[in-house]
Design an enzyme around this catalytic site. Structure first.
Site, PDB file in Angstrom:
ATOM      1  N   ARG A  49       3.362 -10.384  -4.858  1.00  5.04           N
ATOM      2  CA  ARG A  49       3.449 -11.442  -3.860  1.00  5.04           C
ATOM      3  C   ARG A  49       2.355 -12.474  -4.115  1.00  5.04           C
ATOM      4  NH1 ARG A  49       3.630  -8.290   1.843  1.00  5.04           N
ATOM      5  NH2 ARG A  49       1.727  -7.383   0.970  1.00  5.04           N
ATOM      6  N   ASP A  51       0.559 -15.783  -2.079  1.00  3.37           N
ATOM      7  CA  ASP A  51       0.453 -16.319  -0.735  1.00  3.37           C
ATOM      8  C   ASP A  51       0.913 -17.770  -0.676  1.00  3.37           C
ATOM      9  OD1 ASP A  51      -0.542 -13.927   0.254  1.00  3.37           O
ATOM     10  OD2 ASP A  51      -2.637 -14.504  -0.050  1.00  3.37           O
ATOM     11  N   TYR A 109      -5.098 -13.934 -13.138  1.00  7.06           N
ATOM     12  CA  TYR A 109      -5.116 -15.147 -12.330  1.00  7.06           C
ATOM     13  C   TYR A 109      -6.186 -16.093 -12.850  1.00  7.06           C
ATOM     14  CZ  TYR A 109      -2.244 -13.289  -8.480  1.00  7.06           C
ATOM     15  OH  TYR A 109      -1.227 -12.781  -7.716  1.00  7.06           O
ATOM     16  N   ARG A 194      -9.017 -15.157  -4.032  1.00  6.42           N
ATOM     17  CA  ARG A 194      -9.607 -16.277  -3.291  1.00  6.42           C
ATOM     18  C   ARG A 194     -10.895 -15.861  -2.590  1.00  6.42           C
ATOM     19  NH1 ARG A 194      -4.794 -17.916   0.339  1.00  6.42           N
ATOM     20  NH2 ARG A 194      -6.313 -19.395   1.197  1.00  6.42           N
TER      21      ARG A 194
END
Length: 251
Positions: A49, A51, A109, A194
């Site tokens: 997933r 966000d 990422y 994050r």
């Protein structure tokens, strides 16, 4: 027959990957496109997933369907049907039982920063104009590789069985006109990257020392870590699978 679809998307217009009531998502748009072109209801399962507002340079999902004779033609038709912010690269025929989420062995990422206001990165990167100590940030990033419990970086009230992740790579580097944080692990928790970036920025500003990362992780308390940086700077860049999952006669 099981197929993997490789695609990318710019996440600004979407409430993340996964289907949600009363909110547009990437999964919803992709399922609608496949179902329309294949003339049958198609459900896809993603590699993970993302966000709201997060982007993906490389994402995978799987779906089941009868043998598709011309996968390249289907890719072409999908790209003509999908909006401009979603693009399909490939369709792969997989061995039976291959799973886009559970069979992924590694994910990477990137988080993008720019050091001054730049209209060309307005929706693509986080602007940080204050001075940053990148050496200290990289010292702190290396400490992530020494730990496995990342509960302090997880979104509150997340329904997961474990907060353990195997972080294998974490580094800041300057690439042309932006600063890029790259992190690789077997899995990630919701909001984890994050929150890590926000904490490392505290280190870069001198609010937190690199050695404090150990105590933050040991606390398992989200309140001890830094604030989450904006979603617009975050990109899923790589999802890795065992080669034996891909059918030798893949599409």
């Amino acid at each position: 027959m099981r197929y993997f679809i490789q695609f990318s998307y710019f996440g600004k217009a979407y409430h993340g990957w996964q289907n949600q009531p009363n909110a547009i998502t990437v999964q919803e748009v992709l399922e609608k496109a496949l179902s329309t072109l294949l003339r049958q209801q198609v459900e896809v399962v993603g590699a993970g997933r993302t966000d709201t507002g997060v982007h993906a340079k490389e994402m995978f999902a799987h779906f089941d369907f009868d043998p598709i004779e011309d996968t390249a033609q289907l890719v072409y038709r999908l790209n003509a049907f999908l909006p401009d912010d979603i693009a399909v690269q490939r369709l792969f025929r997989m061995v039976p039982g291959a799973h886009a989420r559970f069979d992924a062995v590694e994910r990477s990422y990137e988080y993008w920063l720019v050091r001054e206001k730049n209209p060309f990165y307005f929706d693509h990167a986080h602007v940080v104009t204050y001075p940053l100590d990148t050496e200290a940030m990289n010292q702190a990033a290396l400490k992530l590789l020494e730990h496995t419990d990342f509960e302090c970086f997880s979104k509150s009230n997340t329904d997961v069985k474990t907060f353990h992740c195997d972080v294998r790579h974490a580094v800041w580097e300057v690439r042309e006109d932006k600063w890029v944080f790259t992190i690789t692990a077997d899995r990630f928790l919701r909001n984890m990257v994050r929150a890590i970036v926000g904490t490392l920025l505290d280190v870069g500003m001198g609010k937190t020392a690199p050695r404090d990362i150990d105590a933050i992780l040991a606390s398992k308390d989200r309140g001890e870590a830094g604030v989450s940086v904006p979603a617009k700077g975050l990109y899923l860049t790589k999802v890795l699978y065992p080669k034996e999952l891909f059918d030798e006669q893949k599409g």
